[in-house]
Design a protein around this motif. Structure first.
Motif, short mmCIF file in Angstrom:
data_model
loop_
_atom_site.label_atom_id
_atom_site.label_comp_id
_atom_site.label_asym_id
_atom_site.label_seq_id
_atom_site.Cartn_x
_atom_site.Cartn_y
_atom_site.Cartn_z
N GLY A 89 0.85 -1.45 0.14
CA GLY A 89 0.04 0.10 -0.15
C GLY A 89 0.85 1.30 0.35
N ILE A 90 1.54 1.11 -0.10
CA ILE A 90 2.73 2.29 0.31
C ILE A 90 3.19 3.49 -1.30
CG2 ILE A 90 4.14 1.96 2.16
CD1 ILE A 90 6.67 0.08 0.95
N MET A 91 1.97 2.81 -3.04
CA MET A 91 3.10 2.94 -3.58
C MET A 91 2.24 4.18 -4.47
SD MET A 91 4.07 -1.21 -5.31
CE MET A 91 1.90 -1.10 -5.05
N PRO A 92 1.92 4.86 -3.77
CA PRO A 92 1.25 6.36 -4.22
C PRO A 92 1.08 5.94 -5.86
CG PRO A 92 2.69 6.89 -2.66
CD PRO A 92 3.14 5.73 -3.42
N LYS A 93 1.79 5.71 -6.26
CA LYS A 93 1.69 6.18 -8.06
C LYS A 93 1.07 5.18 -8.43
CE LYS A 93 4.27 6.20 -11.84
NZ LYS A 93 5.50 6.46 -12.97
N ILE A 94 1.20 3.80 -8.31
CA ILE A 94 0.38 3.12 -8.67
C ILE A 94 -1.41 3.00 -7.78
CG2 ILE A 94 -0.11 0.42 -9.21
CD1 ILE A 94 2.76 1.05 -9.98
N LEU A 95 -1.39 3.44 -6.87
CA LEU A 95 -2.69 3.93 -6.21
C LEU A 95 -3.66 5.33 -7.01
CD1 LEU A 95 -1.53 3.82 -2.38
CD2 LEU A 95 -3.03 1.99 -3.89
N LYS A 96 -2.26 5.41 -7.64
CA LYS A 96 -3.66 6.59 -8.28
C LYS A 96 -3.98 5.60 -9.84
CE LYS A 96 -1.19 10.80 -7.02
NZ LYS A 96 -0.50 11.57 -6.91
N ASP A 97 -3.23 5.63 -10.34
CA ASP A 97 -3.14 4.80 -11.65
C ASP A 97 -4.53 3.17 -11.10
OD1 ASP A 97 -2.87 4.09 -14.35
OD2 ASP A 97 -1.64 2.25 -13.57
N ILE A 98 -4.25 2.89 -10.47
CA ILE A 98 -5.17 1.76 -10.19
C ILE A 98 -6.54 2.56 -10.21
CG2 ILE A 98 -6.94 0.37 -8.45
CD1 ILE A 98 -4.70 -1.25 -10.63
N ARG A 99 -6.56 3.44 -8.93
CA ARG A 99 -7.95 4.43 -8.96
C ARG A 99 -8.39 4.98 -9.72
NH1 ARG A 99 -11.68 4.51 -5.20
NH2 ARG A 99 -12.27 3.89 -6.83
N VAL A 109 -0.18 6.21 6.00
CA VAL A 109 -1.64 6.33 5.51
C VAL A 109 -1.97 7.27 4.92
CG1 VAL A 109 -3.58 6.18 7.36
CG2 VAL A 109 -2.17 5.01 7.90
N MET A 110 -1.57 8.51 5.06
CA MET A 110 -1.84 10.08 4.47
C MET A 110 -1.41 9.71 3.31
SD MET A 110 -3.39 10.84 7.16
CE MET A 110 -4.35 12.27 5.97
N SER A 111 -0.51 9.01 3.46
CA SER A 111 -0.56 9.00 1.60
C SER A 111 -0.71 8.87 1.50
CB SER A 111 1.00 8.55 1.44
OG SER A 111 1.43 8.43 0.23
N ALA A 112 -1.60 7.45 1.08
CA ALA A 112 -1.95 6.44 0.68
C ALA A 112 -3.75 6.97 0.15
CB ALA A 112 -2.08 4.96 1.09
N LEU A 113 -4.29 7.45 1.03
CA LEU A 113 -5.40 8.74 1.00
C LEU A 113 -4.66 9.60 0.02
CD1 LEU A 113 -7.13 8.33 4.83
CD2 LEU A 113 -7.76 6.73 3.10
N SER A 114 -3.94 10.10 0.46
CA SER A 114 -4.07 11.55 -0.49
C SER A 114 -3.91 10.95 -2.73
CB SER A 114 -3.28 12.03 -0.43
OG SER A 114 -2.97 12.72 0.86
N ALA A 115 -3.10 9.24 -2.77
CA ALA A 115 -3.02 8.74 -3.11
C ALA A 115 -4.45 7.94 -4.27
CB ALA A 115 -1.86 8.06 -3.33
N GLY A 116 -5.47 8.00 -3.17
CA GLY A 116 -7.01 7.82 -4.31
C GLY A 116 -7.05 6.46 -3.11
N ALA A 117 -6.36 6.12 -2.68
CA ALA A 117 -7.03 4.89 -1.77
C ALA A 117 -8.16 5.47 -0.56
CB ALA A 117 -6.25 4.37 -0.77
N ASP A 118 -9.13 4.52 -0.80
CA ASP A 118 -10.68 4.72 0.31
C ASP A 118 -10.23 4.40 1.54
OD1 ASP A 118 -12.42 5.55 -2.40
OD2 ASP A 118 -12.12 4.00 -2.63
N ALA A 119 -9.26 3.37 1.57
CA ALA A 119 -9.10 3.62 3.15
C ALA A 119 -7.36 2.46 2.92
CB ALA A 119 -10.34 2.08 3.31
N ILE A 120 -7.37 1.97 4.44
CA ILE A 120 -6.15 0.90 4.17
C ILE A 120 -6.50 0.14 5.17
CG2 ILE A 120 -5.04 3.29 3.36
CD1 ILE A 120 -4.13 1.43 7.28
#
Length: 190
Positions: free
Chosen positions: A139-149, A168-179
Motif C-alpha cells: 500500500g505504499i505505492m502512491p503512483k500505482i494507487l493513483k493508476d488503479i484509482r 496512511v495519509m499518502s495512500a489516502l491522498s493517492a486515491g485509496a478509499d481506505a487502508i
C-alpha cells in the motif's frame, strides 16, 4: 449485504483492522475500526471469530486464502457463507471472488503489484470478475494507487507495509478509499 462496505463507511472509518491472532482480535474490538479483515483461523474456529466481530457491531471479512483447512475450491466460499455468516471475503483467487459474488457476499480481490505485468493482470481480472473492492499490496505505492484509482470505480484499499500516519495519509491522498493494516497503533487513527 454488499451495501455494508461502501465508500461512505470507508470515509467514516478509513482504517481497516487486519487481525492475525487472538490478541489482535481482542484489541480491534475495542477500537473505532468498523471493518475487520480476518487473516487467521481454521475451519474449527472461524465461525466463532466472525461471531465475536459481528456481535461487536463490526463488519467481518474473511481472507479465504489464510484460513487453515479451507481448500482453494469455490465450495470453501459456500462454507464461509453458510457456517460463519461473514459479511464478505478477501482472496487473491478470481474464482473465489466469482463464487462469493454469486452468493451475495462482499468481495475484495487482493492484488500484489510487484511489476508492470502484475499491474496489467490485475486490471484484466478486475474487468472480468468485478470485485466490490480491490486491495492493492503493498500500500505504499502512491503512483500505482493513483493508476488503479483512475482505472476502477469500486473502492480501493491499500494494504501492506504501512507503518505510520504519513504512509496512511499518502495512500489516502493517492486515491485509496481506505487502508488495511495489522499495525495496531494505526487502528487508533480514526
Amino acid at each position: 449485504m454488499k451495501e455494508m462496505l461502501d465508500a461512505e463507511i470507508l470515509i467514516d472509518s478509513p482504517v481497516i483492522a487486519a487481525i492475525k491472532d487472538e490478541q489482535g482480535l481482542a484489541e480491534c474490538l475495542k477500537t473505532e475500526c468498523q471493518v475487520i479483515f480476518i487473516l487467521f483461523g481454521n475451519v474449527c474456529n472461524i465461525g466463532e471469530i466472525v461471531k465475536r466481530i459481528k456481535d461487536s457491531g463490526k463488519i467481518a471479512i474473511v481472507h479465504m486464502d489464510l484460513i487453515t483447512g479451507l481448500s482453494s475450491k469455490e465450495i470453501s466460499v459456500d462454507f464461509i457463507k453458510k457456517v460463519t455468516q461473514a459479511d464478505g471475503i478477501i482472496s487473491t483467487k478470481p474464482m473465489m471472488v466469482k463464487r462469493a459474488k454469486e452468493l451475495g457476499l462482499l468481495t475484495i480481490q487482493r492484488f500484489f503489484i510487484i511489476d508492470s505485468i502484475a499491474l496489467e493482470n490485475s486490471k484484466r481480472q478486475i474487468e472480468v470478475y468485478h470485485p466490490d473492492c480491490v486491495e492493492i499490496m503493498p500500500g505504499i505505492m502512491p503512483k500505482i494507487l493513483k493508476d488503479i484509482r483512475n482505472f476502477v470505480s469500486v473502492p480501493v484499499i491499500a494494504g501492506g507495509l504501512l507503518t505510520d500516519k504519513k504512509d496512511v495519509m499518502s495512500a489516502l491522498s493517492a486515491g485509496a478509499d481506505a487502508i488495511s493494516t495489522t499495525n495496531r497503533t494505526l487502528w487508533k487513527m480514526q
